[in-house]
Scaffold this motif. Structure first.
Motif, mmCIF file in Angstrom:
data_model
loop_
_atom_site.group_PDB
_atom_site.id
_atom_site.type_symbol
_atom_site.label_atom_id
_atom_site.label_comp_id
_atom_site.label_asym_id
_atom_site.label_seq_id
_atom_site.Cartn_x
_atom_site.Cartn_y
_atom_site.Cartn_z
ATOM 1 N N GLN A 84 0.923 -1.148 0.367
ATOM 2 C CA GLN A 84 0.042 0.087 0.028
ATOM 3 C C GLN A 84 0.834 1.197 0.110
ATOM 4 O OE1 GLN A 84 -3.485 -0.237 -0.689
ATOM 5 N NE2 GLN A 84 -3.112 -2.390 -0.486
ATOM 6 N N PRO A 85 1.077 1.897 -0.878
ATOM 7 C CA PRO A 85 2.236 3.344 -1.063
ATOM 8 C C PRO A 85 1.701 4.101 -0.479
ATOM 9 C CG PRO A 85 1.597 1.943 -3.290
ATOM 10 C CD PRO A 85 0.376 1.618 -2.062
ATOM 11 N N ARG A 86 2.541 4.752 0.387
ATOM 12 C CA ARG A 86 1.743 6.217 1.171
ATOM 13 C C ARG A 86 1.004 7.041 0.101
ATOM 14 N NH1 ARG A 86 6.238 7.490 5.515
ATOM 15 N NH2 ARG A 86 4.147 8.755 5.777
ATOM 16 N N GLY A 87 2.362 7.301 -1.278
ATOM 17 C CA GLY A 87 1.548 8.549 -2.493
ATOM 18 C C GLY A 87 2.708 9.054 -3.060
ATOM 19 N N GLY A 88 2.864 9.822 -3.438
ATOM 20 C CA GLY A 88 3.984 9.884 -4.802
ATOM 21 C C GLY A 88 5.027 11.143 -4.634
ATOM 22 N N TRP A 117 7.219 5.411 -0.665
ATOM 23 C CA TRP A 117 6.949 6.402 -1.811
ATOM 24 C C TRP A 117 6.856 5.950 -3.505
ATOM 25 C CZ3 TRP A 117 3.913 10.421 0.207
ATOM 26 C CH2 TRP A 117 4.156 10.414 1.370
ATOM 27 N N HIS A 118 6.068 5.873 -4.220
ATOM 28 C CA HIS A 118 6.483 6.107 -5.657
ATOM 29 C C HIS A 118 7.474 7.557 -5.684
ATOM 30 C CE1 HIS A 118 3.118 2.850 -5.913
ATOM 31 N NE2 HIS A 118 2.602 3.307 -6.618
ATOM 32 N N THR A 119 8.274 7.183 -6.844
ATOM 33 C CA THR A 119 9.100 8.203 -6.878
ATOM 34 C C THR A 119 9.184 8.592 -8.720
ATOM 35 O OG1 THR A 119 10.305 7.430 -7.440
ATOM 36 C CG2 THR A 119 10.489 8.397 -4.953
ATOM 37 N N LEU A 120 9.010 9.883 -9.022
ATOM 38 C CA LEU A 120 9.042 10.225 -10.590
ATOM 39 C C LEU A 120 10.021 11.035 -10.516
ATOM 40 C CD1 LEU A 120 8.036 9.201 -13.265
ATOM 41 C CD2 LEU A 120 6.311 11.074 -12.903
ATOM 42 N N ALA A 121 11.279 11.405 -10.565
ATOM 43 C CA ALA A 121 11.141 12.173 -11.255
ATOM 44 C C ALA A 121 11.898 12.449 -12.616
ATOM 45 C CB ALA A 121 13.766 11.783 -11.094
ATOM 46 N N ALA A 167 1.141 10.763 -14.686
ATOM 47 C CA ALA A 167 1.121 9.552 -14.795
ATOM 48 C C ALA A 167 1.518 8.952 -12.553
ATOM 49 C CB ALA A 167 3.201 9.642 -14.656
ATOM 50 N N LEU A 168 2.029 9.790 -12.383
ATOM 51 C CA LEU A 168 1.704 9.498 -11.378
ATOM 52 C C LEU A 168 0.612 9.511 -10.066
ATOM 53 C CD1 LEU A 168 4.253 11.970 -8.763
ATOM 54 C CD2 LEU A 168 4.805 9.089 -9.169
ATOM 55 N N ARG A 169 -0.547 9.929 -10.505
ATOM 56 C CA ARG A 169 -1.727 9.893 -9.642
ATOM 57 C C ARG A 169 -2.243 8.433 -10.843
ATOM 58 N NH1 ARG A 169 -3.028 15.618 -10.729
ATOM 59 N NH2 ARG A 169 -2.736 16.262 -8.245
ATOM 60 N N GLU A 170 -2.454 8.272 -12.198
ATOM 61 C CA GLU A 170 -2.690 6.812 -12.390
ATOM 62 C C GLU A 170 -1.690 5.924 -11.860
ATOM 63 O OE1 GLU A 170 -1.192 7.707 -17.202
ATOM 64 O OE2 GLU A 170 -2.601 9.357 -16.860
ATOM 65 N N ARG A 171 -0.852 6.089 -11.430
ATOM 66 C CA ARG A 171 -0.690 4.494 -10.001
ATOM 67 C C ARG A 171 -0.710 4.702 -9.434
ATOM 68 N NH1 ARG A 171 2.023 5.768 -15.312
ATOM 69 N NH2 ARG A 171 3.592 4.469 -15.864
ATOM 70 N N GLY A 172 -2.300 5.133 -8.541
ATOM 71 C CA GLY A 172 -1.917 5.189 -7.423
ATOM 72 C C GLY A 172 -1.622 6.105 -6.135
ATOM 73 N N ALA A 173 -1.083 7.515 -7.088
ATOM 74 C CA ALA A 173 -0.693 8.337 -6.010
ATOM 75 C C ALA A 173 -1.362 9.734 -5.984
ATOM 76 C CB ALA A 173 0.870 8.890 -6.031
ATOM 77 N N THR A 174 -1.940 9.266 -4.528
ATOM 78 C CA THR A 174 -3.012 10.832 -3.614
ATOM 79 C C THR A 174 -2.959 11.405 -3.702
ATOM 80 O OG1 THR A 174 -3.882 9.379 -2.303
ATOM 81 C CG2 THR A 174 -5.190 8.594 -4.412
ATOM 82 N N LYS A 175 -1.859 11.046 -2.173
ATOM 83 C CA LYS A 175 -0.971 12.796 -1.995
ATOM 84 C C LYS A 175 0.235 11.996 -2.623
ATOM 85 C CE LYS A 175 -1.022 13.733 1.554
ATOM 86 N NZ LYS A 175 -1.041 14.135 3.513
ATOM 87 N N ILE A 176 1.452 14.011 -2.662
ATOM 88 C CA ILE A 176 2.110 13.592 -4.023
ATOM 89 C C ILE A 176 2.233 15.304 -2.993
ATOM 90 C CG2 ILE A 176 2.939 14.868 -5.702
ATOM 91 C CD1 ILE A 176 0.217 13.372 -7.501
ATOM 92 N N TYR A 177 3.766 14.467 -2.835
ATOM 93 C CA TYR A 177 4.771 15.732 -2.883
ATOM 94 C C TYR A 177 6.275 16.763 -3.468
ATOM 95 C CZ TYR A 177 4.154 15.051 2.486
ATOM 96 O OH TYR A 177 4.192 14.854 3.406
ATOM 97 N N LEU A 178 5.771 17.641 -4.088
ATOM 98 C CA LEU A 178 7.603 17.616 -4.935
ATOM 99 C C LEU A 178 8.307 19.175 -4.540
ATOM 100 C CD1 LEU A 178 4.380 18.278 -6.303
ATOM 101 C CD2 LEU A 178 5.217 20.163 -7.314
ATOM 102 N N ILE A 179 9.580 17.919 -4.572
ATOM 103 C CA ILE A 179 11.100 17.926 -4.195
ATOM 104 C C ILE A 179 11.785 18.679 -5.467
ATOM 105 C CG2 ILE A 179 13.084 17.369 -3.171
ATOM 106 C CD1 ILE A 179 11.420 14.994 -2.294
ATOM 107 N N GLY A 180 12.239 20.063 -5.248
ATOM 108 C CA GLY A 180 13.046 20.221 -6.172
ATOM 109 C C GLY A 180 14.218 20.746 -5.323
ATOM 110 N N GLU A 181 15.546 20.643 -6.528
ATOM 111 C CA GLU A 181 16.841 20.643 -5.900
ATOM 112 C C GLU A 181 17.192 22.182 -6.894
ATOM 113 O OE1 GLU A 181 20.735 18.915 -5.793
ATOM 114 O OE2 GLU A 181 19.603 17.612 -6.496
ATOM 115 N N GLY A 182 17.779 23.396 -6.207
ATOM 116 C CA GLY A 182 17.936 23.803 -6.993
ATOM 117 C C GLY A 182 17.246 25.165 -7.340
#
Length: 317
Positions: A84-88, A117-121, A167-182
């Motif tokens: 059960q993933p926690r989100g994306g 967490w699912h990750t998508l970079a 794409a993340l939501r299609e894979r079941g992620a309902t809560k999503i964090y955005l991580i940005g570097e620089g």
């Protein structure tokens, strides 16, 4: 009898001048490219790099070629390692790096699936180089904005973010964090501040402003209302540019009454910044669990006090 050397040189020079004059007089002798050469396009260097990056990924990573209205781009997907993933988590790299850049990007992209967490970079388009100043007439100035290559840079970035979120939501992620570097941190805050209704949660790592920024990063902080995490490396003295910029953002959040904006200083980076950073993975995972997740939950409303002379149910006078 030998011809003197000086005479030979003069004869050669004269012949070369005559040949040059004959070529200049003959229009058919102009250097024209062979048929078809003028239509040949140079390969897209960004696409070449991303194709090579996709081919080098381990079996745990799935390269995806996502489509916007105008282009395709590379995204690296890794599923959560639990039933059960926690989100994306969507990761935005710094300008002119890659979605699997050694250091923070690679550490989080490959490590957060173990935390559920699912990750998508995703790959971001290279930032356009600043235009050189030029003298313009009044008619040129009227159309200069339309011709600027900087105008559609954020449009390309926002379209990539939109398709990556889908794409993340299609894979079941309902809560999503955005991580940005620089500079990816700047685009994270800008996108989230313009899409407040989507329940996206920003995490910044050493955020910086790109040349194409239209608004300072600390001003974008004013519009945020959801829990956010702002991480930066520093020595604790507050003398570095990163520390001063982080203070501007934290002060803006306080002025806006944003109590769930967490600014956290990290120790200076190791000498070899390309190495996997388990401290960063542990810090972000812990902050998500202890601060961001708790702050994103609906807070219970305090029970109203009874009117004077009345008692709470179940209580005796």
């Amino acid at each position: 009898m030998h011809t003197p050397l000086w005479r030979t040189c003069f004869l050669a020079l004269g012949l070369s001048l005559l040949a040059g004059a004959a070529l200049a007089a003959d229009p058919a002798a102009d250097a024209t490219p062979p048929a078809g050469d003028s239509e040949r396009l140079l390969p897209d260097k960004e696409q070449e790099r991303m194709i090579a990056l996709a081919a080098s990924q381990p079996a745990s990573t799935t390269p995806l070629w996502l489509e916007t209205q105008h282009e395709s781009y590379l995204a690296l997907y890794q599923p959560a390692n639990r039933p059960q993933p926690r989100g994306g988590v969507l990761l935005l790299p710094h300008d002119r790096t890659s979605p699997d850049w050694p250091g923070a990007m690679q550490t989080l992209r490959r490590g957060l699936p173990d935390k559920g967490w699912h990750t998508l970079a995703i790959a971001l388009p290279d930032e356009p180089l600043p235009l050189l100043p030029r003298f313009e007439s009044a008619s040129d100035a009227a159309t200069s904005n339309e011709e600027s290559p900087l105008q559609d840079h954020y449009l390309r970035i926002s379209q990539r973010i939109e398709t990556a979120l889908a794409a993340l939501r299609e894979r079941g992620a309902t809560k999503i964090y955005l991580i940005g570097e620089g500079s990816g941190g700047y685009w994270t805050n800008r996108y989230v501040s313009e899409h407040l209704g989507e329940q996206l949660y920003p995490i910044l790592i050493d955020a910086s402003e790109p040349n194409t920024a239209v608004q300072p990063l600390h001003q974008l902080t004013d519009a945020l209302s959801m829990p956010a995490l702002d991480l930066y490396h520093g020595d604790g003295l507050g003398q570095t540019a990163a520390a001063r910029a982080a203070k501007l953002r934290a002060d803006a959040a306080r002025r806006a009454g944003h109590s769930s904006y967490f600014s956290v200083r990290m120790p200076p980076q190791a000498d070899d910044w390309r190495q996997t950073d388990p401290r960063l993975l542990s810090l972000i995972s812990g902050m998500i669990d202890k601060r961001l997740e708790a702050a994103s939950q609906p807070q219970p409303q305090p029970e109203p006090e009874p009117a004077r002379g009345q008692q709470r149910p179940g209580r005796r006078g």
